[in-house]
Design an enzyme around this catalytic site. Sequence first.
Site, short mmCIF file in Angstrom:
data_model
loop_
_atom_site.label_atom_id
_atom_site.label_comp_id
_atom_site.label_asym_id
_atom_site.label_seq_id
_atom_site.Cartn_x
_atom_site.Cartn_y
_atom_site.Cartn_z
N HIS A 1 0.86 -1.18 0.00
CA HIS A 1 0.00 0.00 0.00
C HIS A 1 0.90 1.24 0.00
CE1 HIS A 1 -3.23 -2.68 2.06
NE2 HIS A 1 -3.34 -2.72 0.74
N GLU B 1 1.52 3.85 3.01
CA GLU B 1 2.00 3.36 4.31
C GLU B 1 3.53 3.44 4.35
OE1 GLU B 1 0.21 -0.46 4.51
OE2 GLU B 1 -1.83 0.35 4.66
N HIS C 1 2.88 -3.25 7.15
CA HIS C 1 1.84 -2.28 6.80
C HIS C 1 1.84 -1.13 7.81
CE1 HIS C 1 -0.58 -4.52 3.69
NE2 HIS C 1 0.20 -5.49 4.15
N GLU D 1 1.37 -4.45 11.58
CA GLU D 1 0.79 -3.12 11.45
C GLU D 1 1.49 -2.17 12.40
OE1 GLU D 1 -1.60 -2.13 9.43
OE2 GLU D 1 -2.51 -3.98 8.68
#
Length: 845
Positions: free
Chosen positions: A573, A576, A671, A748
């Site tokens: 992504h 990010e 991420h 994350e």
Amino acid sequence: MLHCCPKQQLPIDTIFSPVRYFLPHGYDYIVSNELLSADPQIIKDLDDMREKCKSAVPSNERNSNTEQRVRPKSSMSSSTTRASSASKSTTTTSCRPKSLKGTKLEKKKVEQKTLSKKKSNTNGNKYRQVSRLDTNGIDDVEETGIRLVEDEELDDEDSSKSDDDAEEDDDEEDEGSNKENLSSSSIPLPNGEEPIRDSVDLSRAYEQFFDETIDPIYMLRLKMVQTIIDPHTDSLLSRLFRNILPASLTPLTAQSRFSYWRMPSDLYFQTYSMLAKSTRSAYQFTKLAYPDTFNAVSYPRFEPMQKSDERSSRTTLLADIRRILYPPSIYNRTVYDFDTIVDNSTTTTLNNDDEQRCHRRSNADHLLFDSQFECGNLRKAIQITEEEYDLILRPDINTFRYHQWFYFEVSNMRPDITYRFNIINFEKLNSQFNAGMQPVMFSVCDALGGKPYWRRIGEKISYYKNTYGKKKKIYYTLTFNIRFAHANDICYIAYHYPYTYTTLMTDLVNWSNTYDRASIYFRQQVLCKTLSGNDCPLLTITSFYNQNDLYQNEKQTISLHERSYVILTARVHPGESNASWIMKGIIDYLLSDEPTARILRDRFIFKIIPMLNPDGVINGCQRCSLATKDLNRQWSSPNSTLFPTIYHAKGLIAYLSMCCSRPITVFCDFHGHSRQKNFFFYGNDPRLHFLGPAYDRSTITKLFPKLFADIQGFALQSCLFSMRKQKEGCARIVVWDEFKIDLAYTMEATYNGFDVGLYKGLQIQISTLQMIGHDFCRVLVKLVDQELKSADSILPIEELFVTNENYSQEKCAPHGDEKRRSSSTDSSSSSSSSSSLSSTDGGVH
């Protein structure tokens, strides 16, 4: 969450992306699908054209033409392993196999045909459909685009989830924007491409990336010298670095507790400028961003979170009401329009003249903006008053959604004046900006004064719903105040610390010139080319087998040809950027002389893909690639033409599993999370699989996050282990399911800061993100210790971790157990994690 502000008339003409990137021939309908689902006027024009065509063609000829029409060849081979039988029963009007909910669509077709004319001029249709044209004047790709819209609308199953469940993977947009089709057949395969790749095909394609398993050491040393940079640029860089390294490099020793080399700013600028010329973008850049070219870092001191102030938020909303009640005081003047600038851009040489422009006053009586540089994202700036500006972000390329990442330049400011910036087209329901997070800013004047730092800035920060959207499309406003310290300064403001594609290539040059060639095997290769022609780097890190090294013992003396693999990926992504900083910390650590880094190099072979979506990063996108799709939903059956990085990354893992039977101990995809603090993991629980419990698989996946319990900034309570239907195309579930890798994770990391541990109340910084990467490597060493333990010495898994009691299991699909058994027998079990780990609780039900 604040209430919405009153509506105001602003020059917001369209929601289309200002930048169009043309996809390969045969896939144009994908972009048409995105645009068609956004603008009702296009559908109305197609309806009018259809009626004219029908009136001009006799009914008997119309029927004969319908029978003779055939699907495009690209859609004829769109069958996948999961829908091979279903694709045979589809009609010739569809471009792909029907989704799992296709029966519902069939029941509503009659109603849709009768209402298509009435609904064609609205923007909120649940099932927007344009019936097929019966003449040859309109291309078939328009029809295929409409079919995709129908299935994507049907697959929006996440809209009914609770707020807690919607946190996973941070991809739950508002109800109208999250329309990704999560089935494996969302994009047809190219002509002649088989859905299943055999071992011969895999060996032919990926054997070149695993020379360490075949070649002798003297050949590996020769191949380490090869770089992925083009020969001309490589020769220039070699001339630049000759007789300079490592004398001009300074060993940097900080909180990371180990030393590595850092290039001086002038050498970094020259290297970055050379490499930026080879970066290909969807539109033309006109400059290089100053903080990127001079390797800016975060502020050396920790910066606390902003305390929430309800009074200032109330004042902000009252100011919005006031400017509506007294419109004569509003300028409503567009001072920056990206669309117009891109069309008229003629600059061909990339450079940076910020030092010359600094302190120079422009004749304009307003702030000046710019975002036409790598990773930049600002579409329009509208002056509201003398000190207030409304800003509009660009969506992802070829789409009309995903507005979150911003990165732009502002100049021509006056000192001691408080400016207010309102970014008015965010899409997320909530944001960490309401929980103490601040944007980051880099000042060129401060950099010239010896302080080249990104700093957290902004006062009276609020994030609230506005009324600029149409129909079901809802937008949110981020507002913040900045008081600039210098007159006529040049400042860069961003959502988070930027990490560009050219920064990655510059780091590759730095790493390749500073590591210990005698003991470390570090090789860079090109995994594939992206849609726009950029290289996707693949890095290999391990150590040469040297039995005479003093730091080795019997546990670490493993031959190079017998080591297991650790596969790490990041930046699927584009918005990010914190994932790239963590990955940089991991690579820095693995190439250092730390004792634990030596143990890891002796124990594992690291295959690292530091940037899975280079095109999205370069063009300032938030979530998608140039093909308008979320790449982290394409792992089930990736298209080699549209999603080459995912296709070949999966091919690497398949080669290890099917051809050379090399064990893969850990897979981790990095991420960033925009709505939670701290850093944590998402993993797989076989008892919660969307096809039904997989009792034959181990739940040892929860062991690795448990080893982070003592790491500062890690939130054990935020970890989630689930296998939902909506996530079946993401990396961690696919590699767990198809290649039997038990330790498959998504890490994350927050954009904001921490509310646990030593860093509680502090915002995250670049040094902190790199520290997380270092800690990841140290925990891997603990995992090695766990591997060497006997099964009896490891605690039961139920005592190791918190179970997901409140996580509701989805209904099992028909014959789900049979489907699972067949898939498990087809994949090789040799690529699972080590047998000692898997045997601890494989029988847990």
